[in-house]
Design an enzyme around this catalytic site. Sequence first.
Site, PDB file in Angstrom:
ATOM      1  N   PRO A 170       0.905  -1.061   0.015  1.00  0.00           N
ATOM      2  CA  PRO A 170       0.107  -0.134   0.010  1.00  0.00           C
ATOM      3  C   PRO A 170       0.614   1.345   0.104  1.00  0.00           C
ATOM      4  CG  PRO A 170      -0.087  -0.973   2.196  1.00  0.00           C
ATOM      5  CD  PRO A 170       0.777  -2.080   1.193  1.00  0.00           C
ATOM      6  N   GLU A 171       0.651   2.173  -0.713  1.00  0.00           N
ATOM      7  CA  GLU A 171       1.058   3.382  -0.998  1.00  0.00           C
ATOM      8  C   GLU A 171      -0.311   4.427  -0.607  1.00  0.00           C
ATOM      9  OE1 GLU A 171       3.541   4.313  -4.102  1.00  0.00           O
ATOM     10  OE2 GLU A 171       4.718   2.446  -4.261  1.00  0.00           O
ATOM     11  N   LYS A 198       1.329   7.455   3.853  1.00  0.00           N
ATOM     12  CA  LYS A 198       0.878   6.458   4.228  1.00  0.00           C
ATOM     13  C   LYS A 198      -0.305   6.161   5.642  1.00  0.00           C
ATOM     14  CE  LYS A 198       4.692   5.484   2.325  1.00  0.00           C
ATOM     15  NZ  LYS A 198       5.711   3.821   1.967  1.00  0.00           N
ATOM     16  N   ARG A 237       2.034  -9.917   6.581  1.00  0.00           N
ATOM     17  CA  ARG A 237       3.131  -9.374   7.584  1.00  0.00           C
ATOM     18  C   ARG A 237       3.604  -8.457   8.721  1.00  0.00           C
ATOM     19  NH1 ARG A 237       7.242  -7.925   2.577  1.00  0.00           N
ATOM     20  NH2 ARG A 237       8.772  -8.307   4.650  1.00  0.00           N
ATOM     21  N   ARG A 287      16.274   0.463  -1.720  1.00  0.00           N
ATOM     22  CA  ARG A 287      14.546   0.171  -2.679  1.00  0.00           C
ATOM     23  C   ARG A 287      15.118  -0.397  -3.831  1.00  0.00           C
ATOM     24  NH1 ARG A 287       9.622   0.671  -0.337  1.00  0.00           N
ATOM     25  NH2 ARG A 287       9.590  -0.640  -1.240  1.00  0.00           N
TER      26      ARG A 287
END
Length: 258
Positions: free
Chosen positions: A2-3, A59, A120, A248
């Site tokens: 999710p962004e 977020k 997670r 990233r």
Amino acid sequence: MPESIEIEYYRRLADGAVGRAVTGVDTPDAWFLKDGLTGDALRDAVVGRTITGTRRIGKLLLLDTDGPVVGLRFGMTGRLLLDGVANIDHLEYSSMRDEPAWDRVTFHLGGGDLRIRDPRRLGGVLLDPDESRLGPDVLTITPAALRDALAGSTTAVKARLLDQAKVAGVGNLIADEALWRAGVDPAREAGSLTPAEVRRLHQHLRRTVDQLMARGGSHTGDVFGSRTPGGRCPKDGTALVKRTIGGRTTWSCPRHQH
Ligand SMILES: [Zn+2]
């Protein structure tokens, strides 16, 4: 994962909880409670309170109540469900399975509930989170605010965009897509962008977020399908380059991104 786009979908879903009172909170996973929060402290603070509104900064999803503010984070794989219904079926890079055992926190709201399901468990719940630690939100950031976020920095421009204290809500996919559209090399020092490049990046950042929101998520960018070995730039056909920037995985075009 999710962004800001996905969290904005969650915020719209959570609007269905506005006006409803919290009648109980299940906290089966203590790890999910952040900054020293305990299940009892969360229950003491919010049970009996009414949810009065929803907000989002980057977020972070915020539930305003007639008492404290509840902050919800979704990590890499967290989804929001209201009354048993989600508005995102599954997330990129997450499991296709759907296990109630992954429910990390549940707010009971007379006749239904609001819950976070997170395989997670990298998300979390905060009480009265410090909102001042987040930079301007990517959905509404102004050209001047983006200029301030990048100015004078020797950090890679992509890493700077991912720094939530500088610009809130830019994730890995939005960053790569906007830099690709703007023709800016993600490894460039943030402070080296010219005023014209910053304006161009600002335009593409805002447009990217608007378009991907309308298309259905942060995985719907023009370059997304090329983020794979052998992937080619949709603009000029050049083989994309894969690097790690800002910790990233980063894909960019060596031909038109400078
Ligand atoms: Zn290219």
